[in-house]
Scaffold this motif. Structure first.
Motif, PDB file in Angstrom:
ATOM      1  N   ASP A  30       0.875  -1.166   0.000  1.00 54.47           N
ATOM      2  CA  ASP A  30       0.000   0.000   0.000  1.00 54.47           C
ATOM      3  C   ASP A  30       0.918   1.224   0.000  1.00 54.47           C
ATOM      4  N   PHE A  31       1.160   1.795  -1.176  1.00 53.86           N
ATOM      5  CA  PHE A  31       2.127   2.883  -1.298  1.00 53.86           C
ATOM      6  C   PHE A  31       1.699   4.122  -0.526  1.00 53.86           C
ATOM      7  N   ASP A  32       0.399   4.373  -0.470  1.00 53.17           N
ATOM      8  CA  ASP A  32      -0.062   5.551   0.282  1.00 53.17           C
ATOM      9  C   ASP A  32       0.261   5.414   1.757  1.00 53.17           C
ATOM     10  N   GLU A  33       0.092   4.224   2.296  1.00 55.21           N
ATOM     11  CA  GLU A  33       0.405   4.000   3.703  1.00 55.21           C
ATOM     12  C   GLU A  33       1.909   4.084   3.946  1.00 55.21           C
ATOM     13  N   ILE A  34       2.689   3.616   2.978  1.00 56.45           N
ATOM     14  CA  ILE A  34       4.143   3.694   3.097  1.00 56.45           C
ATOM     15  C   ILE A  34       4.600   5.146   3.176  1.00 56.45           C
TER      16      ILE A  34
END
Length: 694
Positions: A310-314
């Protein structure tokens, strides 16, 4: 060379005059030139080879590093075994003269002289070292044969087992040396355009006893052995031929005077490559991709092993960890760097290793200057010019902590040409108006939200331009920064050349011009840390108010880091209207001429506002978070080789695009910013006061 320098002794005696002389790779120093002539030696600074130990009156230079201070033009240091010795010349010229000579002396004594031996050209010196490496390999092979003969004699089981282990280890070492010689010969081919590539591969009769370890040449890159025990010569390390490594013309893919690209082969120092070649595959890491593979592959078709992420969470995870002790964990990379660069050298063409990167682009770091939007807009509505200047300075001094909150000496990604980043902030405890913008940094945002946009407008020199606004308050900020990095010995300095202009549109376009401090990564030989340094200015030409602020670097001799001091003044008035002091990452205090000191800014008193961004996979391919998503995910999971591979894809694509523009006669034109009549200035095309819509 000989001459006078000041040497720091202690807090009681301070700086003391000494006469220094370099003689036979040794730096001697005396109380005076007369004492030197009389032979009364005061002390010794021994070189790497001659010194036997560290004892009273003598200082070893084994592993020593010469360093300079980015804020003082006369000081320099010699650091060895955890101790630092401070010297001072009369001026910049004298300091630089001593630093250069000391560096050359240390390099020569260490066996990694940068410019080769005296009287020989770099190409001749390189050829000599390559031949020495070949002779070493022959000697190594002979020693392995001696071990094998020992094994054939009458030995007990334990002795034979020990000898087998030694032979296995020696064979591994032999293969590593073979690899090194192959790479040296490749580099030699670049230095000598007349060198025939078919004669490059090193061969030795004793190395060809086993088919698996044969070193030779092949005329066809597709040639393979049809049987494991075939005697067909094949090179090690999967290198089939060297045709693609033939020397070629150095090429600069520049599409304009402001934009300059370097082909991958022209990079002066590539520490990414050096680190990866020394390390093996990492657990859970992607298969290593070679430069040739990167040049011929499509990034979208490469498996980075992060399809589940999950790139947004990263990106929401902004916590950074210390690099650790660089000398202990990455000593080979550090020594390679020290052997290749000189104090004061521009690091533009140095590819620094991936492990020092923080997980965001430089453009996103600039957005963090607006993480307190309430302070940014606080100037609007203030009735007097004096109070408005104080408000602007308060916002300015509060902005740096959010941008460099971690204090970790890591660097953001170098933004590529045409890269953009945009975000917005909502002012805490405020309600939105419901009126949407039609243009500007983020069309469709509420007029009471602070919107931000940044673009990399030039690659060489690296220039970033960014703009922020809040239409409802009639306030905007436009800036351009050229980042110039330099090697300082024990530190890396980054000068932020450029300026920002804060405009109050409701006050007749009242403008405040702002400059930026330099940044320093300190203690790069141990555990790096970060600090700001340098003098900056905030000035309003219309009202005559200005502020002079100095970010104080940590003194050589004790004292606290991260301090600032400054004054806010008005033209024509001798005394400042306000004096400011404190720490830029803590609490700062202000004192008026006839009043008590009070807390001016407490950067930790309230949290930063979280920036809002478009989801990563909905962003354009040139927007920062999507562009660097594979690098960011890999760094978070500590998959350094995967991060390096992804970074190389991005860099290589940039070079290829520049090459195509050159071939087509095209010139790069930034999308969002344009130059003005003022030299070096970049202005947002749709800024408030210029565009016709909200």
């Amino acid at each position: 060379m000989e001459g006078p320098l000041s040497k720091w002794t202690n807090m009681v005696h301070g700086w003391q005059y000494r006469w220094f002389k370099i003689e036979n790779d040794t730096l001697l120093y005396y109380t005076s030139r007369e004492k030197m002539l009389k032979g009364q030696q005061r002390g010794l600074l021994y070189n790497l080879i001659t010194s036997k130990g560290f004892f009273l009156g003598q200082i070893r230079l084994s592993g020593a590093v010469v360093g300079i201070d980015g804020e003082n033009n006369s000081l320099f240091t010699i650091t060895v075994e955890g101790k630092t010795f401070h010297m001072q010349g009369r001026d910049l010229r004298e300091r630089n003269q001593w630093v250069r000579i000391l560096e050359n002396s240390i390099r020569a004594s260490s066996g990694y002289a940068k410019n080769g031996s005296i009287g020989t050209t770099p190409a001749q010196h390189f050829k000599q070292k390559t031949e020495e490496a070949s002779e070493f390999l022959k000697t190594l092979v002979d020693k392995v044969k001696e071990l094998e003969q020992l094994k054939n004699g009458e030995r007990v089981a334990d002795e034979k087992k020990t000898i087998d282990s030694l032979i296995a280890a020696s064979n591994n070492l032999t293969n590593n040396v073979k690899h090194a010689i192959i790479y040296l010969q490749m580099a030699q081919a670049r230095l000598d355009p007349n060198m025939k590539t078919e004669k490059l591969m090193f061969t030795h009769p004793d190395l060809d006893e086993k088919p698996s370890s044969r070193v030779g040449t092949v005329s066809d890159s597709t040639q393979t052995s049809s049987h494991p025990s075939s005697n067909t010569e094949k090179p090690i390390s999967g290198i089939q031929h060297l045709d693609h490594l033939k020397p070629h013309r150095a090429e600069s893919y520049a599409s304009s005077d402001e934009e300059e690209f370097y082909d991958a082969d022209e990079e002066l120092i590539d520490l990414d490559k050096f680190e990866n070649e020394k390390s093996g595959p990492e657990s859970g890491d992607s298969e290593r991709c070679t430069d040739a593979g990167i040049m011929s592959s499509d990034e979208d078709g490469y498996d980075f092993g992060d399809s589940h992420e999950d790139f947004d969470e990263i990106y929401n995870n902004a916590e950074e960890h210390d690099i650790g002790n660089v000398q202990q964990e990455h000593g080979s990379v550090l020594m390679h760097l020290l052997s290749q660069v000189s104090v004061g050298m521009d690091l533009t063409k140095v590819t620094l290793p991936t492990f020092i990167l923080e997980r965001r682009s430089l453009l996103e770091m600039y957005a963090d200057f607006f993480a307190h939007p309430d302070l940014f807009i606080a100037t609007n509505g203030i009735d007097t010019p004096e109070k408005r200047m104080i408000s602007v300075v308060r916002y300015y001094l509060n902005a740096f902590y959010a941008a460099r909150k971690s204090g970790v000496a890591k660097k953001p990604y170098n933004a590529i040409l045409g890269e953009t980043f945009r975000c917005r902030y909502t002012v805490p405890n405020s309600s939105l108006s419901g009126k949407k913008t039609e243009s500007g940094p983020w069309p469709g945002s509420d007029e009471k939200q602070l919107t931000f946009i940044a673009e990399q407008v030039s690659h060489h020199p690296p220039i970033s331009a960014f703009y922020a606004e809040m239409p409802s308050e009639g306030i905007s900020f436009n800036a351009h920064i050229y980042t110039k990095s330099s090697f300082l010995g024990l530190s890396i300095g980054v000068a932020s050349i450029g300026e920002g202009v804060l405009t109050l549109h409701n006050y007749g376009d009242e403008q405040y011009t702002i400059t930026f401090p330099s940044g320093y990564g300190r203690s790069i030989m141990s555990t790096p840390w970060f600090e700001f340094g340098g003098k900056v200015k905030v000035e309003c030409e219309k009202t005559g108010y200005y502020a002079d602020i100095e970010f104080l670097t940590k003194p050589f001799f004790g004292g606290k880091p991260h301090r600032i001091q400054g004054t806010i003044c008005r033209e024509g008035v001798k005394k400042p209207i306000l004096t400011v002091r404190g720490e830029w990452n803590g609490t700062m205090y202000a004192k008026p001429p006839n009043g008590d000191e009070y807390v001016f800014v407490d950067v930790k008193s309230k949290p930063e506002v979280k920036k809002e961004c478009i989801p990563v996979m909905q962003q354009g391919k040139r927007e920062s978070r999507r562009l660097w998503r594979h690098v960011t995910a890999a760094l978070l999971r500590n998959r350094i080789q995967t991060a390096t591979t992804s970074k190389r894809f991005i860099e290589q694509r940039q070079r290829q695009e520049a090459k195509e523009r050159l071939e087509n006669g095209e010139k790069w034109t930034p999308l969002l910013f344009e130059t003005t009549d003022k030299e070096g200035e970049w202005m947002y095309k749709q800024k408030l006061g210029v565009r016709n819509t909200l």
